[in-house]
Design a protein around this motif. Structure first.
Motif, short mmCIF file in Angstrom:
data_model
loop_
_atom_site.label_atom_id
_atom_site.label_comp_id
_atom_site.label_asym_id
_atom_site.label_seq_id
_atom_site.Cartn_x
_atom_site.Cartn_y
_atom_site.Cartn_z
N THR A 60 1.06 -1.16 0.07
CA THR A 60 -0.45 -0.51 -0.02
C THR A 60 1.15 1.54 -0.25
O THR A 60 0.45 2.01 -1.07
N LEU A 61 2.06 1.45 0.79
CA LEU A 61 2.78 2.03 0.16
C LEU A 61 3.55 2.76 -1.09
O LEU A 61 3.36 3.99 -1.33
N THR A 62 3.95 1.47 -1.58
CA THR A 62 4.18 1.27 -2.62
C THR A 62 2.83 2.02 -3.59
O THR A 62 3.60 2.99 -4.84
N ASP A 63 1.95 2.16 -3.35
CA ASP A 63 0.41 1.76 -4.01
C ASP A 63 0.53 3.56 -4.26
O ASP A 63 0.70 4.33 -5.04
N GLY A 64 0.34 4.16 -2.97
CA GLY A 64 -0.12 5.93 -2.58
C GLY A 64 1.26 6.53 -3.35
O GLY A 64 1.01 7.62 -3.85
N GLY A 108 1.51 7.21 1.99
CA GLY A 108 2.27 7.02 0.41
C GLY A 108 2.38 8.69 -0.13
O GLY A 108 3.40 8.30 -1.04
N PHE A 109 1.61 9.06 -0.13
CA PHE A 109 0.69 10.50 -1.16
C PHE A 109 2.14 11.31 -0.14
O PHE A 109 3.02 11.61 -1.48
N PHE A 110 2.39 11.43 0.48
CA PHE A 110 4.04 12.27 1.54
C PHE A 110 4.58 11.49 0.77
O PHE A 110 5.93 12.23 0.69
N MET A 111 4.81 9.83 0.89
CA MET A 111 6.13 9.68 1.38
C MET A 111 6.83 9.70 -0.22
O MET A 111 7.89 9.65 -0.89
N PHE A 119 12.71 10.55 -10.45
CA PHE A 119 11.90 9.50 -10.07
C PHE A 119 12.58 8.01 -10.70
O PHE A 119 11.42 7.13 -9.76
N SER A 120 13.32 7.96 -10.78
CA SER A 120 13.86 6.44 -11.51
C SER A 120 14.64 5.53 -10.00
O SER A 120 14.12 4.84 -9.03
N GLY A 121 15.07 6.41 -9.40
CA GLY A 121 15.70 6.45 -7.80
C GLY A 121 14.62 6.34 -6.99
O GLY A 121 15.00 5.24 -6.11
N ALA A 122 13.58 6.77 -7.13
CA ALA A 122 12.26 6.72 -6.06
C ALA A 122 11.81 5.77 -6.98
O ALA A 122 11.46 4.67 -5.17
#
Length: 408
Positions: free
Chosen positions: A19-23, A156-159, A169-172
């Protein structure tokens, strides 16, 4: 710690990681492509297949889980998300816009498949793992899973924004893929043989995914209109209203909605306590009552805006009340589908139910733009009330006593 609680914790942990990665992924894609100069319409296109994928995945995923086991679909969802994140990191700003949109749309669809495989597996697992003689445990466990998931999606939005600023972008994306890979490995080692095979050794036929149980069909239809009613004004209407009518910045709009999702998840998690479910488990009548409350809240917000009675306060305050009431409705429905689901067909029942949920969300998203275009936020709310009324009428056909044992 009992084996059931331990396995529940492992499944929940895996769902949290996903869920963290999804948000974060949604925020990463939105902010990155906005910075590259893509229009709002082009950015919206990136998410369409994500929603469409949920309709097919829930239907097929339920059958697949019943045939191969919930562990198989849980791990498949996590692995597919890892692959999607890694592939997305390869996008190049020098690509033609059409190529970038097509590439990201395809990977967003894969991420949507991953999300629904993971969600269906995690929620179905509760029915399998919950102790049969634990009074009220089913409602508490599913409320905790659902509520914590939505709260973490807001985190996740904040993350996503933070990782984009820190790693690019790519690193995240690669960092999230690595973190989720570690989660998958840890859960795979720790879960052992739990949820490994088909329930009762039954090999289902694909036609069995379409439920023949009247109460599951009724609940699924009510769910379609319930979640459609939320997205009709929440997806497009509300953010545009806050930005264009109230003059909020993009950061203010995004932060407010992220905090709303976190609070919404918290209410979902404590819904059983609010409803005193330990002494009296909810049923169809309970669901119908809370939909009626939601209709009243939505009508009050629409009336305040129409008559220019502190419209800003009406929207912001009304949204908080709406969030509390909707979270209770959502938790009730998530509990009832597991209470109604047949023990040997739980994955297919849950998959069919969340297919209806996905259709409702997709319908609500489309109608949100149309309703706002022709009627503003009030138009969105009136359309939402119409959907809620249909959900209320349909819910009248639910059993007044759910017989909500874990063996139902």
């Amino acid at each position: 710690m009992s084996a059931a609680i331990r396995n529940y914790a492992l499944v929940t942990g895996a769902y949290w990681g996903f869920t963290l990665t999804d948000g974060a992924l949604r925020m990463l894609v939105l902010l990155h492509f906005h910075a590259l100069g893509y229009s709002a319409f082009e950015i919206a296109l990136l998410f369409i297949l994500y929603e469409v994928a949920g309709i097919v995945t829930n239907l097929v995923g339920g059958w697949l889980a019943q045939a191969r086991g919930l562990r198989f679909t849980l791990f498949a969802g996590l692995a597919l998300q890892i692959a999607s994140l890694t592939a997305l990191s390869l996008t190049n700003p020098d690509w033609l816009p059409a190529l970038s949109v097509a590439y990201v749309m395809g990977l967003q669809a894969a991420s949507g498949v991953a999300k629904d495989l993971t969600k269906m597996s995690s929620k179905s697992a509760i029915k399998v793992l919950v102790p049969a003689n634990a009074d009220g445990a089913l409602f508490r466990w599913v409320a905790l899973l659902t509520g914590s998931k939505n709260a973490l999606k807001g985190v996740g939005f904040f993350m996503g924004g933070a990782l984009l600023s820190w790693l690019g972008f790519s690193g995240a994306l690669l960092a999230m893929a690595a973190g989720l890979a570690l989660t998958l490995i840890a859960v795979a080692i720790s879960l052992g043989s739990a949820m490994a095979g088909p329930a009762g050794g039954i090999k289902p036929k694909f036609r069995d995914v379409f439920s023949r149980d009247r109460k599951i069909n009724v609940l699924s239809a009510a769910r379609l209109f319930l979640f459609g009613s939320r997205d009709i004004w929440f997806v497009v209407g509300l953010p545009v209203f806050l930005a264009s009518e109230l003059g909020w910045s993009h950061i203010e709009v995004g932060s407010y909605m992220a905090l709303w999702v976190i609070g919404y998840g918290f209410i979902q998690a404590i819904a059983p306590k609010m409803l005193r479910a330990k002494t009296r488990e909810p049923d169809g009548r309970t669901a119908q009552i809370w939909i009626a409350v939601l209709i009243a809240v939505s009508a009050a917000i629409a009336a305040a805006i129409t008559h220019d009675i502190a419209p800003e306060l009406a929207v912001l305050g009304g949204l908080l009340v709406f969030g509390i009431v909707f979270a209770i409705n959502s938790s009730l429905h998530s509990y009832l589908i597991l209470a109604y689901a047949e023990g040997d067909k739980v994955a297919m029942n849950v998959g069919f139910y969340y297919m209806s949920n996905a259709i409702g969300r997709l319908t609500g998203t489309v109608l949100s733009g149309v309703a706002y275009l022709y009627g503003g936020l009030v138009g969105c709310l009136v359309t939402s009330i119409a959907f809620l009324t249909l959900a209320w009428v349909i819910s009248a056909a639910l059993p007044s006593r759910s017989g909500a044992s874990t063996q139902s």
